[in-house]
Enzyme design. Structure first.
Site, PDB file in Angstrom:
ATOM      1  N   SER A 123       0.919  -1.219   0.204  1.00 53.62           N
ATOM      2  CA  SER A 123       0.064   0.007   0.067  1.00 53.62           C
ATOM      3  C   SER A 123       0.725   1.394   0.017  1.00 53.62           C
ATOM      4  O   SER A 123       0.294   2.302  -0.193  1.00 53.62           O
ATOM      5  CB  SER A 123      -0.790  -0.009   1.382  1.00 53.62           C
ATOM      6  N   HIS A 144      -1.252  -2.748  -7.127  1.00 54.67           N
ATOM      7  CA  HIS A 144      -2.001  -2.692  -5.791  1.00 54.67           C
ATOM      8  C   HIS A 144      -3.517  -2.906  -5.661  1.00 54.67           C
ATOM      9  O   HIS A 144      -4.167  -1.979  -6.514  1.00 54.67           O
ATOM     10  CB  HIS A 144      -1.423  -1.313  -5.556  1.00 54.67           C
ATOM     11  N   GLU A 156      -4.025   0.085  -9.107  1.00 53.51           N
ATOM     12  CA  GLU A 156      -3.134   0.972  -9.048  1.00 53.51           C
ATOM     13  C   GLU A 156      -1.677   0.169  -9.594  1.00 53.51           C
ATOM     14  O   GLU A 156      -1.196  -0.473  -8.818  1.00 53.51           O
ATOM     15  CB  GLU A 156      -2.263   1.585  -7.651  1.00 53.51           C
ATOM     16  N   ASN A 195      -3.772   6.037  -1.370  1.00 49.13           N
ATOM     17  CA  ASN A 195      -3.397   6.229   0.250  1.00 49.13           C
ATOM     18  C   ASN A 195      -2.785   7.557   0.358  1.00 49.13           C
ATOM     19  O   ASN A 195      -2.943   7.863   1.702  1.00 49.13           O
ATOM     20  CB  ASN A 195      -2.574   4.970   0.484  1.00 49.13           C
TER      21      ASN A 195
HETATM   22  P1  NAI Z   1      -3.161  -9.431   6.486  1.00 42.78           P
HETATM   23  O1  NAI Z   1      -2.454  -9.288   7.788  1.00 42.78           O
HETATM   24  O2  NAI Z   1      -4.622  -9.776   6.382  1.00 42.78           O
HETATM   25  O3  NAI Z   1      -2.327 -10.788   5.757  1.00 42.78           O
HETATM   26  C1  NAI Z   1      -1.046 -10.823   5.601  1.00 42.78           C
HETATM   27  C2  NAI Z   1      -0.996 -12.345   5.444  1.00 42.78           C
HETATM   28  O4  NAI Z   1       0.788 -12.587   5.049  1.00 42.78           O
HETATM   29  C3  NAI Z   1      -0.940 -13.156   6.478  1.00 42.78           C
HETATM   30  O5  NAI Z   1      -1.789 -14.296   6.302  1.00 42.78           O
HETATM   31  C4  NAI Z   1       0.256 -13.825   7.100  1.00 42.78           C
HETATM   32  O6  NAI Z   1       0.360 -14.899   7.596  1.00 42.78           O
HETATM   33  C5  NAI Z   1       1.097 -13.791   5.750  1.00 42.78           C
HETATM   34  N1  NAI Z   1       2.541 -13.486   6.027  1.00 42.78           N
HETATM   35  C6  NAI Z   1       3.271 -12.798   6.836  1.00 42.78           C
HETATM   36  N2  NAI Z   1       4.485 -12.725   6.554  1.00 42.78           N
HETATM   37  C7  NAI Z   1       4.745 -13.704   5.734  1.00 42.78           C
HETATM   38  C8  NAI Z   1       5.960 -14.030   5.013  1.00 42.78           C
HETATM   39  N3  NAI Z   1       7.343 -13.634   5.406  1.00 42.78           N
HETATM   40  N4  NAI Z   1       5.629 -14.948   3.874  1.00 42.78           N
HETATM   41  C9  NAI Z   1       4.563 -15.251   3.514  1.00 42.78           C
HETATM   42  N5  NAI Z   1       3.236 -14.774   4.276  1.00 42.78           N
HETATM   43  C10 NAI Z   1       3.462 -14.080   5.108  1.00 42.78           C
HETATM   44  O7  NAI Z   1      -2.812  -8.292   5.640  1.00 42.78           O
HETATM   45  P2  NAI Z   1      -3.523  -7.747   4.200  1.00 42.78           P
HETATM   46  O8  NAI Z   1      -4.349  -6.605   4.869  1.00 42.78           O
HETATM   47  O9  NAI Z   1      -3.670  -8.500   3.508  1.00 42.78           O
HETATM   48  O10 NAI Z   1      -2.191  -7.005   3.725  1.00 42.78           O
HETATM   49  C11 NAI Z   1      -1.430  -7.572   2.758  1.00 42.78           C
HETATM   50  C12 NAI Z   1      -0.514  -6.309   1.919  1.00 42.78           C
HETATM   51  O11 NAI Z   1      -1.664  -5.841   0.977  1.00 42.78           O
HETATM   52  C13 NAI Z   1       0.245  -5.368   2.829  1.00 42.78           C
HETATM   53  O12 NAI Z   1       1.111  -5.115   1.798  1.00 42.78           O
HETATM   54  C14 NAI Z   1      -0.996  -4.095   2.652  1.00 42.78           C
HETATM   55  O13 NAI Z   1      -0.317  -2.956   2.669  1.00 42.78           O
HETATM   56  C15 NAI Z   1      -1.724  -4.427   1.181  1.00 42.78           C
HETATM   57  N6  NAI Z   1      -2.881  -3.812   1.231  1.00 42.78           N
HETATM   58  C16 NAI Z   1      -3.912  -3.915   2.129  1.00 42.78           C
HETATM   59  C17 NAI Z   1      -5.211  -3.538   1.807  1.00 42.78           C
HETATM   60  C18 NAI Z   1      -6.333  -3.457   2.979  1.00 42.78           C
HETATM   61  O14 NAI Z   1      -7.269  -3.073   2.840  1.00 42.78           O
HETATM   62  N7  NAI Z   1      -6.091  -4.341   4.206  1.00 42.78           N
HETATM   63  C19 NAI Z   1      -5.453  -3.023   0.657  1.00 42.78           C
HETATM   64  C20 NAI Z   1      -4.598  -2.716  -0.424  1.00 42.78           C
HETATM   65  C21 NAI Z   1      -3.287  -3.243  -0.049  1.00 42.78           C
END
Ligand code: NAI
Length: 289
Positions: A123, A144, A156, A195
Site C-alpha cells: 500500500s 496494488h 494502481e 493512500n
Molecule cells: P493480512 O495481515 O490480512 O495478511 C497478511 C498475510 O501475510 C498473513 O496471512 C500472514 O500469515 C502472511 N505473511 C506474513 N509474513 C509472511 C511471509 N514472510 N511470507 C508469506 N506470508 C506471510 O494483511 P493484508 O491486509 O492482506 O495486507 C497485505 C498487503 O496488502 C500489505 O502490503 C498491505 O499494505 C496491502 N494492502 C492492504 C489493503 C487492506 O485493505 N488491508 C488494501 C490494499 C493493499
C-alpha cells in the site's frame, strides 16, 4: 508484438488481500499457487477463499460448479520453491519493508522464467526498495489491489524507475484484460495515489475521535450522509485493519516527514491492544464473526 497473457500466477500471503487476489485469479480461470509460511496459516487462507466463494454462490454471482472449479485451480502450499514456473507473482504479506525485501530476495532465486513479473501489493512501501532486493528490478512493479479484491474495480500500477516498459504492459494487460480491472498509474512515491489522499483523512478522523470532538458514529455518519461516502473513515479503518493503517502511515511519514502522516498515539495504543478492526473482532466498532 502482442502482449502475452499470463496463465500461471503465484500469490504470497493469503490474508485479507492475498485471499482476494487468489479468488479473483481462480475465478478468471488462471492456474494459481497460494503460499503461506505455515500449514495453519495456509489452512486459514484456504478457508477465507472458500467462504468468499460460498458467499458468491449464495448471492448468485457464481454457480456451485463454478465456485468448485475456481477452488480446484488453486494449490495452497507452504513451499515457495513451487513458484519456479510462475509467470506473474503478487506478494501480499504484512506491510513491513524488511519482510517484503526478504521474500523478494528468495523469490528472485526461485522463479526460473527470465521474463516473469514480480509484483507487490504494498500500500505504501516504495517499489524501488523492494525491486533492489532482486537481481531483476526491471521485472518488478507494484500491482496494488483494493479490498474486497473481487468487488472493487481499481488497481494502481506502480512502475519504479527501473521497471521495463514491457513489464508494465504485461501487468496492465493482466489487470485490465484478464482480471477486468480499471488501472490508474502512480509514480513510485510512498502511498501512491489513493493512500496519499486516504491515510491523512483517516488519521484526521482518529484524532477527531481521540480529542472528544465527536463520537465514532457521528464522524462516520457525517461523511456517509454528508458526502455520500459508502463507509465512514473509522468504519473504513476497521475494514482495512488498524495495523495496516499504522504501517502505511509510518511508511509515508518516513518518506515525506509530514506531521499529517504521523500515526496518532491513540491508533498506536489500539494496535498494541490488538484492536485491529474487523479482522480481530474489535476496532472502533465491535464485530461478530
Ligand atoms: P493480512 O495481515 O490480512 O495478511 C497478511 C498475510 O501475510 C498473513 O496471512 C500472514 O500469515 C502472511 N505473511 C506474513 N509474513 C509472511 C511471509 N514472510 N511470507 C508469506 N506470508 C506471510 O494483511 P493484508 O491486509 O492482506 O495486507 C497485505 C498487503 O496488502 C500489505 O502490503 C498491505 O499494505 C496491502 N494492502 C492492504 C489493503 C487492506 O485493505 N488491508 C488494501 C490494499 C493493499
Amino acid at each position: 508484438m502482442a502482449t502475452r497473457t499470463i496463465g500461471k500466477v503465484g500469490v504470497i500471503g493469503c490474508g485479507l488481500m492475498g485471499s482476494g487476489i487468489v479468488e479473483l485469479c481462480a475465478r478468471r480461470g488462471l492456474d494459481v499457487i497460494s503460499f503461506e509460511p505455515t500449514q495453519s496459516a495456509s489452512d486459514t487462507g484456504r478457508g477465507r477463499v472458500q467462504r468468499s466463494l460460498d458467499r458468491a454462490v449464495k448471492s448468485e454471482k457464481l454457480t456451485r460448479a463454478e465456485a468448485d472449479a475456481a477452488l480446484g485451480r488453486v494449490l495452497f502450499t507452504t513451499d515457495l520453491d513451487s513458484f519456479a514456473d510462475r509467470e506473474l507473482t503478487v506478494e501480499a504479506i504484512v506491510e513491513q519493508e524488511a519482510a517484503k525485501i526478504e521474500v523478494f530476495g528468495r523469490l528472485d532465486k526461485i522463479v526460473t522464467s527470465p521474463d516473469a513479473v514480480l509484483a507487490s501489493n504494498t500500500s505504501s512501501i516504495p517499489i524501488m526498495k523492494i525491486a533492489m532486493a532482486t537481481a531483476r528490478p526491471e521485472y518488478v512493479l507494484g500491482i496494488h489491489f483494493f479490498n474486497p479484491v473481487p468487488v472493487l474495480k481499481l488497481v494502481e500500477l506502480v512502475p519504479s524507475l527501473m521497471t521495463a516498459a514491457e513489464t508494465e504492459d504485461r501487468a496492465r494487460s493482466f489487470a485490465v484484460d484478464q482480471l477486468g480491472k480499471t488501472v490508474v498509474r502512480s509514480k513510485d512515491k510512498a502511498g501512491f495515489i489513493v493512500n496519499s489522499l486516504l491515510i491523512p483523512y483517516i488519521l484526521a478522523a482518529v484524532r477527531m475521535l481521540d480529542s472528544g470532538f465527536a463520537s465514532a458514529e457521528d464522524i462516520d455518519n457525517g461523511m456517509m450522509l454528508g458526502c455520500a461516502h459508502p463507509l465512514g473513515p473509522l468504519q473504513l479503518a476497521d475494514l482495512i485493519g488498524l495495523d495496516t493503517i499504522k504501517a502505511i502511515a509510518e511508511a509515508m511519514y518516513e518518506e515525506f516527514k509530514e506531521p499529517l502522516y504521523s500515526a496518532p498515539p491513540f491508533l498506536l495504543r489500539m494496535v498494541e491492544a490488538g484492536l485491529l478492526g474487523r479482522k480481530s473482532g474489535r476496532g472502533f466498532y465491535e464485530y461478530t464473526r
